[in-house]
Design a protein around this motif. Structure first.
Motif, PDB file in Angstrom:
ATOM      1  N   ILE A  51       0.827  -1.210   0.000  1.00 32.30           N
ATOM      2  CA  ILE A  51       0.000   0.000   0.000  1.00 32.30           C
ATOM      3  C   ILE A  51       0.863   1.263   0.000  1.00 32.30           C
ATOM      4  O   ILE A  51       0.535   2.253  -0.647  1.00 32.30           O
ATOM      5  CB  ILE A  51      -0.967  -0.023   1.210  1.00 32.30           C
ATOM      6  N   GLN A  52       1.968   1.201   0.717  1.00 31.98           N
ATOM      7  CA  GLN A  52       2.897   2.334   0.709  1.00 31.98           C
ATOM      8  C   GLN A  52       3.358   2.649  -0.708  1.00 31.98           C
ATOM      9  O   GLN A  52       3.420   3.816  -1.107  1.00 31.98           O
ATOM     10  CB  GLN A  52       4.128   1.990   1.544  1.00 31.98           C
ATOM     11  N   GLU A  93       0.520   4.323  -2.546  1.00 34.57           N
ATOM     12  CA  GLU A  93       0.293   5.708  -2.118  1.00 34.57           C
ATOM     13  C   GLU A  93       1.344   6.659  -2.689  1.00 34.57           C
ATOM     14  O   GLU A  93       1.025   7.782  -3.074  1.00 34.57           O
ATOM     15  CB  GLU A  93       0.263   5.800  -0.588  1.00 34.57           C
ATOM     16  N   TYR A 126      -0.034   9.632  -5.089  1.00 34.68           N
ATOM     17  CA  TYR A 126       0.173  10.995  -4.596  1.00 34.68           C
ATOM     18  C   TYR A 126       0.890  11.836  -5.648  1.00 34.68           C
ATOM     19  O   TYR A 126       0.527  12.979  -5.916  1.00 34.68           O
ATOM     20  CB  TYR A 126       0.981  10.933  -3.304  1.00 34.68           C
ATOM     21  N   PRO A 170      -5.863   7.336  -3.282  1.00 31.87           N
ATOM     22  CA  PRO A 170      -6.105   5.895  -3.190  1.00 31.87           C
ATOM     23  C   PRO A 170      -7.038   5.569  -2.029  1.00 31.87           C
ATOM     24  O   PRO A 170      -6.913   6.121  -0.947  1.00 31.87           O
ATOM     25  CB  PRO A 170      -4.712   5.321  -2.912  1.00 31.87           C
TER      26      PRO A 170
END
Lengths: 335, 335
Positions: free
Chosen positions: B82-83, B86, B90, B96
């Protein structure tokens, strides 16, 4: 693609206007006759019309969506917290939006702005620092419901949920003192969120109330992560303490690993107590003694308070404090 | 509250219609004169009109939002994934939305339905099982862009990103064979997602190509979690293997803990190799030898492929395979 059935089709079939249909289907049609209402509903049924989400939203202004901002989705504390949020949101048919905003105030601002534009119904703010002007500008002025996690309620005058962190810090230090330790260190971040500060205060109170002078050399600052704990192992050894309170479990686990690699086994050489009780405590060596926060309950309760507020905007201020408890495992030894 | 400036105010000031203003501000005003466009823009500027998100959306149908469905946000693999998502989202100004859907097909369906209604621009589907009819009903028919993580591309005919899991499974078993092991177990879930199945195939290929008969007693099934690994420690001991390939790191770490508690130290008594290379591998005892997946890159790349697809719907099918590598630590010993 098949042409989508629109509100115009419903209006044509019911022989009325689009506005009338819109109001009736959004439950704002009180001023129409029972006969008109029935005709519109029947027309909608007949051609299986699904209201467009965005059109519907312009009338209702409720999106059934809540946003959750956390500082670090990689910290198992927050992934468990989110589980609690999702459980309750799902139950009440709300969709939770999850954001990992880091320590980055710019990112918090960006997410707040974008989410407010999208008419999110409310916010759970679990980010560690939130400035009053950020709250004021994005949320308070627009009367958007939100709940703060682990922030000072006095500062913000907001709905808030927190855990008894001063008590938790006191409990951690007291336990080490009971085990005969007198040189008790604390490992914590330099920039301290409100909840971490409370743990620090609790630690100091415990020491002072046992006539132990609080020694600044015993306070070791480092980033709030496994890596942060790992990096200060040598500093902890040099400080001469026999036990350490690490203000979260990830710090504690990183520190234990660093100490072991330097030949200082935990707890034989140095005792460690953590904070949080993430599930990993059971899987590291030694298993980590810690102060347990009710993480899942915290996520559930935060969501319930927020949904309350969305439902009843005029409700009095909601402030809730959850308690903590000691979980004894293998990382602390009697001195 | 202050009355919100609306599109009507802009129209009044620019002496034109609401429709004209809407089209021009949403960059669909090509048919109007340069003079009209300038007048509308000036009016908007003058009274600081911010287009209502939902009204704007009805014209543009692009929400700059992508949804990410993962099976388990508590697994550090997914929080790191997920990092990566993101970071890229971004960068391109997309928001997201993250959902932890569990193994629950009903929840996957619920989230897909609600998010499609909200006009999400695209999906990253990292849930382990997704049925073809779910994809067909919610996404394919509506031509909504999506990308699958670790699913069989042949089955779904979709944009897809995966890692070389067959190669990874082969690599894990080969390493144990090189270290002199001949009785090599595998711990894996009973319900196997496509990627886990590939690891299983790789393990079997490695054994067979070294003239080792694949023994069904060496295949131990359990849920894909730390707890799952912990629970089968006795079964692993009873199977008589000298080394085990656990198909993810959480399983491996739980198993190592279980074996230690039963007096079978890792690696002295039984060797273990995991899969993923989550950051916890460095913090458990012994540090876990594993097959490293490029987790962050996987999240970044999945997002890039999805944004590509949103930008260019007619692009040819995108399929990408990332490679894995062995990371040697302390949990495997030569036999």
């Amino acid at each position: 693609m098949v042409r989508k059935v629109t509100i115009k089709d419903v209006a044509a079939l019911a022989q009325t206007s689009v506005t009338t249909v819109s109001l009736i289907l959004n439950n704002k049609g009180q001023r129409f006759s029972a006969e008109t209402i029935a005709r519109v509903r029947a027309a909608r049924e007949k051609i299986s019309y699904e209201p467009d989400y965005f059109a519907q939203n312009m009338v209702n202004k409720e999106t059934k969506t809540i946003a959750v901002l956390v500082p670090d989705i990689n910290n198992p504390f927050f992934s468990q917290f989110i589980q609690g949020v999702e459980e309750v949101a799902y139950q009440y048919d709300f969709i939770p939006l999850i954001y990992s905003a880091g320590q980055n105030n710019q990112k918090v601002n960006y997410y707040l702005k974008e989410l407010v534009r999208r008419n999110v119904d409310g916010f759970i703010l679990a980010v560690s620092h939130i400035e009053e002007e950020t709250l004021e500008g994005h949320l308070k002025q627009r009367k958007i419901p939100y709940i703060l996690l682990d922030q000072s309620e006095k500062q913000h005058q907001s709905d808030e949920i927190a855990v008894a962190d001063t008590e938790g810090g006191r409990m951690a230090a007291n336990y080490l003192i009971e085990k005969g330790h007198r040189q008790i260190g604390i490992v914590l971040p330099e920039q301290r969120a409100w909840n971490i500060e409370q743990r620090f205060i609790g630690y100091q109170v415990a020491l002072v109330s046992h006539q132990i002078t609080v020694n600044p050399d015993w306070q070791i600052t480092t980033p709030l992560s496994k890596q942060g704990g790992y990096q200060v192992a040598q500093q902890v050894i040099d400080s001469g303490v026999s036990a350490v309170f690490a203000v979260n479990d990830e710090l504690a686990i990183g520190l234990a690993r660093g100490l072991a690699e330097l030949g200082h086994a935990v707890p034989e050489s140095i005792s460690i107590i953590g904070y949080d009780d993430i599930d990993w405590c059971e899987y590291v060596t030694p298993r980590l003694t810690t102060i347990k926060q009710p993480i899942l309950a915290l996520g559930q309760e935060a969501t319930r308070l927020l949904l309350n507020r969305i439902e009843k905007p005029t409700l009095g201020m909601q402030q809730k404090m959850l308690s903590v408890e000691l979980v004894e495992r293998d990382s602390v030894q009697a001195q």
